[in-house]
Scaffold this motif. Structure first.
Motif, PDB file in Angstrom:
ATOM      1  N   TYR A  46      21.917   5.355  20.886  1.00 56.26           N
ATOM      2  CA  TYR A  46      21.640   5.794  19.515  1.00 56.26           C
ATOM      3  C   TYR A  46      22.646   5.245  18.514  1.00 56.26           C
ATOM      4  CZ  TYR A  46      18.566   8.896  22.004  1.00 56.26           C
ATOM      5  OH  TYR A  46      17.581   9.381  22.825  1.00 56.26           O
ATOM      6  N   ASP A  49      21.728  -1.098  17.973  1.00 55.23           N
ATOM      7  CA  ASP A  49      20.431  -1.748  18.157  1.00 55.23           C
ATOM      8  C   ASP A  49      20.478  -2.717  19.336  1.00 55.23           C
ATOM      9  OD1 ASP A  49      19.027  -0.509  16.096  1.00 55.23           O
ATOM     10  OD2 ASP A  49      19.652  -1.987  14.614  1.00 55.23           O
ATOM     11  N   ALA A  52      20.360  -0.829  22.638  1.00 51.52           N
ATOM     12  CA  ALA A  52      19.003  -0.327  22.856  1.00 51.52           C
ATOM     13  C   ALA A  52      18.053  -1.454  23.246  1.00 51.52           C
ATOM     14  CB  ALA A  52      18.512   0.395  21.611  1.00 51.52           C
ATOM     15  N   SER A  60      17.520   0.770  18.148  1.00 54.44           N
ATOM     16  CA  SER A  60      18.112   2.078  18.409  1.00 54.44           C
ATOM     17  C   SER A  60      17.269   3.179  17.782  1.00 54.44           C
ATOM     18  CB  SER A  60      19.531   2.118  17.836  1.00 54.44           C
ATOM     19  OG  SER A  60      20.129   3.378  18.086  1.00 54.44           O
TER      20      SER A  60
END
Length: 344
Positions: A46, A49, A52, A60
């Motif tokens: 979180y 980006d 993720a 994210s």
């Protein structure tokens, strides 16, 4: 004719009633930044980006609890504006990630009613669903709230208490499309612990503590557009104190759990929860977790861990919870049971 909203009282609810809540809310990077300023939230999925994307997502997502608080806040004017207390949660599931730019709205169905013996209040059970801008459900959960009666002499409704599952089954957990922990970077995530490193019944003291400040909890509660009077109006309680929003305690405890559970990345189910005692400004929150269960998923490298997260005021090292009478000890603020996704 009055144009202001005094909120619903216990006798205003009917079994099967569906309430569409105002007002839709678009969540963006600003919510993420402010959330991370309010809480020591550091889970990598979180925060980055790139992290993720390396885990198979488009970017994210917005923190799971931002989505929860936003949807919860939508329900307050209709469900808990006249609440005495928010009593518990069950059967909660996060169904798809919320991405920056998504617009969330909420609707609730009344699934249970039970008047209290004093005749002055009753418990309302609702199943709430959060939806995005294209009508896809992003989460749903059951909660029950003690709500004041407008007229103590109003007839009691037929008692209906829903039969709720003790926990979301592991096979019913929703893993986001594309999520993979096959190439998970433990160094960047902050800890090396995998699912296999945790044992059922293991307890983890998260060590750190945060003292709750009046201004911060009111800022957070406004952020979620939660209008419950007990959180803002100091004259609403006989002791003259503003009650800390229970979600503020949940987010603080979840953020503190990073120390020892940094790789428990995504919350995917809320099995049960109790706000055991009220929290007020000046209380110092600490947290500990207990491993309740473990499971595998079909996603590459992704496992699930079921955790009990307990928030206390004061020392948490002795893992206090309940006394000999079976009641929560006065220092226990939160008892939360949830599933999270973690690398195997």
């Amino acid at each position: 004719m009055t144009k202001t909203n005094s909120g619903r009282f216990f006798e205003d609810y009917k079994i099967g009633q569906v309430i569409r809540h105002a007002v839709p809310r678009t969540v963006a990077e600003g919510e993420r930044a402010l959330y991370h300023a309010l809480y020591p939230a550091r889970h990598a999925l979180y925060s980055s980006d790139e992290f993720a994307a390396d885990c198979g997502l488009d970017g994210s997502p917005i923190d799971d609890l931002i989505a929860f608080h936003t949807v919860f806040g939508k329900t307050v004017p209709d469900i808990s504006l006249n609440a005495v207390a928010n009593l518990g949660y069950a059967e909660g599931r996060w169904l798809r990630p919320v991405m920056p730019g998504d617009t969330l709205r909420a609707q609730s169905e009344v699934i249970g009613l039970k008047q209290n013996s004093n005749g002055k209040s009753g418990v309302v059970y609702v199943r709430t669903q959060g939806l995005n801008q294209v009508g896809e459900p992003v989460l749903d959960y059951v909660r029950w709230v003690m709500v004041r009666k407008r007229d103590p002499d109003a007839a009691a409704p037929e008692t209906v208490v829903p039969d709720l599952a003790d926990a979301v089954a592991a096979e019913d957990l929703i893993v986001p499309d594309g999520l993979s922990f096959a190439d998970y970077d433990f160094e960047l995530a902050g800890e090396s612990h995998r699912l296999g490193d945790y044992e059922i019944d293991e307890k983890i003291d998260h060590v750190d503590g945060v003292t709750i400040e009046e201004a911060e909890h009111m800022l957070a509660t406004r952020l979620w557009q939660n209008t419950a009077k007990v959180h803002f109006d100091a004259t609403n309680r006989e002791d003259g104190k503003r009650l800390i929003y229970g979600g503020h305690v949940i987010s603080m405890a979840r953020a503190l759990s990073f120390n020892g559970l940094a790789n428990a990345q995504m919350m995917v189910a809320l099995n049960a929860g109790a706000h055991a005692n009220p929290c007020f400004a000046g209380d110092t929150i600490r947290a500990w977790s207990e491993v309740l269960d473990k499971a595998e998923t079909s996603a590459p490298g992704v496992g699930a861990i079921r955790l009990r997260l307990v928030a206390t005021k004061g020392d948490s090292a002795n893992f206090p919870l309940k006394g000999e009478d079976g009641k929560y000890l006065p220092e226990v603020l939160l008892d939360l049971d949830y599933w999270a996704l973690i690398p195997v």
